[in-house]
Design a protein around this motif. Structure first.
Motif, short mmCIF file in Angstrom:
data_model
loop_
_atom_site.label_atom_id
_atom_site.label_comp_id
_atom_site.label_asym_id
_atom_site.label_seq_id
_atom_site.Cartn_x
_atom_site.Cartn_y
_atom_site.Cartn_z
N LEU A 32 0.49 -1.52 0.14
CA LEU A 32 -0.06 0.21 0.25
C LEU A 32 0.71 1.81 -0.27
O LEU A 32 1.93 1.39 0.76
N ARG A 33 0.00 2.24 -0.57
CA ARG A 33 0.95 3.23 -0.44
C ARG A 33 1.24 4.45 1.04
O ARG A 33 -0.10 4.05 1.30
N LEU A 34 2.12 4.63 1.25
CA LEU A 34 1.79 5.49 2.54
C LEU A 34 2.38 6.37 2.14
O LEU A 34 3.26 7.08 1.62
N ARG A 48 1.24 10.47 8.19
CA ARG A 48 0.96 9.03 7.42
C ARG A 48 0.02 8.09 7.21
O ARG A 48 -0.28 8.11 8.38
N THR A 49 -0.09 8.28 5.92
CA THR A 49 -1.71 7.83 5.68
C THR A 49 -2.05 6.48 4.82
O THR A 49 -0.38 6.79 4.04
N ILE A 50 -3.19 5.13 5.56
CA ILE A 50 -3.16 4.92 3.79
C ILE A 50 -4.16 4.80 3.91
O ILE A 50 -5.71 4.79 4.43
N ALA A 51 -4.68 3.82 2.79
CA ALA A 51 -6.19 3.38 2.61
C ALA A 51 -6.10 2.13 1.33
O ALA A 51 -4.51 2.14 0.59
N ASP A 52 -7.24 1.74 1.42
CA ASP A 52 -7.11 0.43 0.02
C ASP A 52 -8.57 0.24 -0.36
O ASP A 52 -9.41 -0.02 0.88
N SER A 53 -8.78 0.45 -1.57
CA SER A 53 -10.68 1.34 -1.53
C SER A 53 -10.80 -0.58 -2.00
O SER A 53 -12.27 -0.12 -1.95
N GLU A 54 -9.80 -1.53 -2.25
CA GLU A 54 -10.57 -2.49 -2.13
C GLU A 54 -11.22 -3.32 -0.16
O GLU A 54 -11.37 -3.94 -0.54
N GLY A 55 -10.32 -2.47 0.80
CA GLY A 55 -10.39 -2.76 2.45
C GLY A 55 -11.35 -2.37 2.59
O GLY A 55 -12.25 -1.40 2.17
N ASN A 103 -4.23 7.73 9.41
CA ASN A 103 -3.68 7.71 9.83
C ASN A 103 -2.49 6.42 10.38
O ASN A 103 -2.59 6.46 11.50
N VAL A 104 -2.19 5.81 10.20
CA VAL A 104 -0.91 4.54 10.48
C VAL A 104 -0.15 5.15 11.08
O VAL A 104 0.77 4.90 12.26
N GLY A 105 0.35 6.10 10.81
CA GLY A 105 1.48 6.88 12.03
C GLY A 105 1.38 7.24 13.07
O GLY A 105 1.91 7.15 14.54
N GLU A 116 9.02 5.36 5.05
CA GLU A 116 9.57 6.18 4.47
C GLU A 116 7.85 6.51 3.63
O GLU A 116 7.64 5.80 2.62
N PRO A 117 6.79 7.89 3.73
CA PRO A 117 5.88 8.12 3.21
C PRO A 117 6.54 8.96 1.96
O PRO A 117 7.46 9.40 2.25
N GLU A 118 5.26 9.02 1.35
CA GLU A 118 4.84 9.51 0.17
C GLU A 118 4.98 10.94 -0.21
O GLU A 118 3.81 10.74 0.42
N PRO A 119 5.84 12.32 -0.25
CA PRO A 119 5.13 13.75 0.36
C PRO A 119 3.13 13.86 -1.12
O PRO A 119 4.54 13.69 -2.16
N VAL A 120 2.69 14.19 -0.39
CA VAL A 120 2.02 14.72 -1.14
C VAL A 120 1.00 16.09 -0.63
O VAL A 120 1.22 16.16 -0.22
N ASN A 121 1.46 16.85 -2.12
CA ASN A 121 0.29 17.64 -1.98
C ASN A 121 -0.88 18.64 -3.07
O ASN A 121 -1.22 17.97 -3.96
N TYR A 122 -1.83 18.17 -2.39
CA TYR A 122 -3.27 18.23 -3.13
C TYR A 122 -3.99 20.06 -3.08
O TYR A 122 -5.07 19.93 -3.10
N ALA A 123 -3.11 20.91 -2.98
CA ALA A 123 -3.86 22.47 -2.41
C ALA A 123 -3.95 22.91 -4.13
O ALA A 123 -5.08 23.69 -4.22
N ASN A 124 -3.56 21.88 -5.22
CA ASN A 124 -4.02 23.51 -6.27
C ASN A 124 -5.52 22.19 -6.66
O ASN A 124 -5.56 22.48 -8.06
#
Length: 153
Positions: A32-34, A48-55, A103-105, A116-124
């Motif tokens: 899963l993507r972290l 640090r978040t995760i999701a699983d659309s099939e879970g 928020n698994v962290g 190591e989590p993947e930094p993401v930015n949703y501001a735009n």
């Protein structure tokens, strides 16, 4: 939703233990993507978040008043915080079927520690883009208050 193959019960707890999260995942945790959101709410908290659309995620609160809901920014999601210790538990998008990231962290889920989590930015993102992304990625969620034996979304 597919049959979950990785059940983490309990997966983690808030700091004081009033809120527990179970995860039923369709993939192994390391598949899963972290993610580490870079917004002004998440970044200072080391989220640090995760999701699983099939879970599925199940939040078990010690009682009806155990979770506070907070909305900010575009006001499209409820950020669930333990009412006692303030731990950020999950972000929930109230939808026909509520969906969330967890928020698994903050919950100390061991299966995600040391990654190591993947930094993401949703501001735009526009509101429509944000809702569409969440619907494709976030996971179904149930919020259970054992004291009342009921669910609340």
């Amino acid at each position: 939703m597919t049959t979950s193959t990785h059940i983490l019960r309990p997966a983690g707890y808030c700091h004081c233990g009033a809120v527990q999260v179970d995860l039923e995942l369709s993939k192994a945790p390391d598949e899963l993507r972290l993610r580490a959101c870079q917004c002004g709410f998440c970044r200072p908290r080391g989220v640090r978040t995760i999701a699983d659309s099939e879970g599925r995620a199940i939040i078990r609160a010690s009682g009806p008043g155990a979770l506070n809901r907070y909305r900010f920014g575009l006001r499209l999601a409820d950020y669930l915080l333990c009412a006692n210790c303030g731990t950020y538990v999950a972000a929930v998008q109230p939808d026909e079927r509520p969906i969330a990231v967890v928020n698994v962290g903050g919950l100390g889920v061991p299966e995600f520690e040391g990654r190591e989590p993947e930094p993401v930015n949703y501001a735009n993102e526009t509101p429509d883009e944000r809702l569409a992304r969440r619907r494709s990625y976030w996971m179904p969620i149930d919020i259970v208050h054992p004291a009342t034996s009921g669910k609340a979304a």
